[in-house]
Scaffold this motif. Sequence first.
Motif, mmCIF file in Angstrom:
data_model
loop_
_atom_site.group_PDB
_atom_site.id
_atom_site.type_symbol
_atom_site.label_atom_id
_atom_site.label_comp_id
_atom_site.label_asym_id
_atom_site.label_seq_id
_atom_site.Cartn_x
_atom_site.Cartn_y
_atom_site.Cartn_z
ATOM 1 N N SER A 1 65.102 69.351 78.784
ATOM 2 C CA SER A 1 64.208 68.730 77.831
ATOM 3 C C SER A 1 64.753 67.360 77.447
ATOM 4 O O SER A 1 65.930 67.213 77.155
ATOM 5 N N GLU A 3 65.513 64.229 75.156
ATOM 6 C CA GLU A 3 65.840 64.060 73.745
ATOM 7 C C GLU A 3 65.819 62.584 73.406
ATOM 8 O O GLU A 3 65.880 61.737 74.276
ATOM 9 N N LEU A 7 63.924 61.197 67.246
ATOM 10 C CA LEU A 7 63.232 62.444 66.889
ATOM 11 C C LEU A 7 63.884 63.106 65.684
ATOM 12 O O LEU A 7 65.103 63.219 65.615
ATOM 13 N N TYR A 15 62.205 66.908 72.567
ATOM 14 C CA TYR A 15 60.742 66.880 72.485
ATOM 15 C C TYR A 15 60.149 68.290 72.527
ATOM 16 O O TYR A 15 59.257 68.616 71.761
ATOM 17 N N ARG A 18 61.068 70.357 69.193
ATOM 18 C CA ARG A 18 60.349 69.837 68.034
ATOM 19 C C ARG A 18 58.865 70.199 68.103
ATOM 20 O O ARG A 18 58.258 70.618 67.116
ATOM 21 N N THR A 19 58.275 70.077 69.269
ATOM 22 C CA THR A 19 56.855 70.364 69.420
ATOM 23 C C THR A 19 56.578 71.861 69.316
ATOM 24 O O THR A 19 55.565 72.270 68.753
ATOM 25 N N VAL A 44 54.086 67.419 74.566
ATOM 26 C CA VAL A 44 55.375 67.014 75.134
ATOM 27 C C VAL A 44 55.158 66.047 76.291
ATOM 28 O O VAL A 44 55.802 64.999 76.368
ATOM 29 N N GLN A 47 53.987 62.607 74.912
ATOM 30 C CA GLN A 47 54.980 61.886 74.107
ATOM 31 C C GLN A 47 56.156 61.394 74.933
ATOM 32 O O GLN A 47 56.631 60.282 74.730
ATOM 33 N N VAL A 48 56.637 62.206 75.855
ATOM 34 C CA VAL A 48 57.747 61.780 76.706
ATOM 35 C C VAL A 48 57.303 60.601 77.571
ATOM 36 O O VAL A 48 58.034 59.623 77.724
ATOM 37 N N ASP A 51 56.984 57.522 75.081
ATOM 38 C CA ASP A 51 58.233 57.063 74.471
ATOM 39 C C ASP A 51 59.294 56.661 75.490
ATOM 40 O O ASP A 51 60.000 55.671 75.297
#
Length: 72
Positions: A1, A3, A7, A15, A18-19, A44, A47-48, A51
């Motif tokens: 995952s 990071e 965050l 990510y 948190r999601t 996820v 956003q990934v 970002d």
Amino acid sequence: SWESESLDNGKGNGYFTRTLIEAFRQKDGLLPLSDVFAYVRDKVSSQVRADLKKTQTPMFQISQQGGGIILG
């Protein structure tokens, strides 16, 4: 995952984690697992990509031999 320091004010959740926590907080945690997964997968991934300009695609696989998954 993936990071990111940005965050959760640097609390260390990636990510995905948190999601997943966000998903469980919806509707008092009373969501079918398929809805939780759909939310996590879509959020996820987007956003990934936005970002970090990277790819992360959460996967969910079930066995036909097992019973239903109960979370509570």
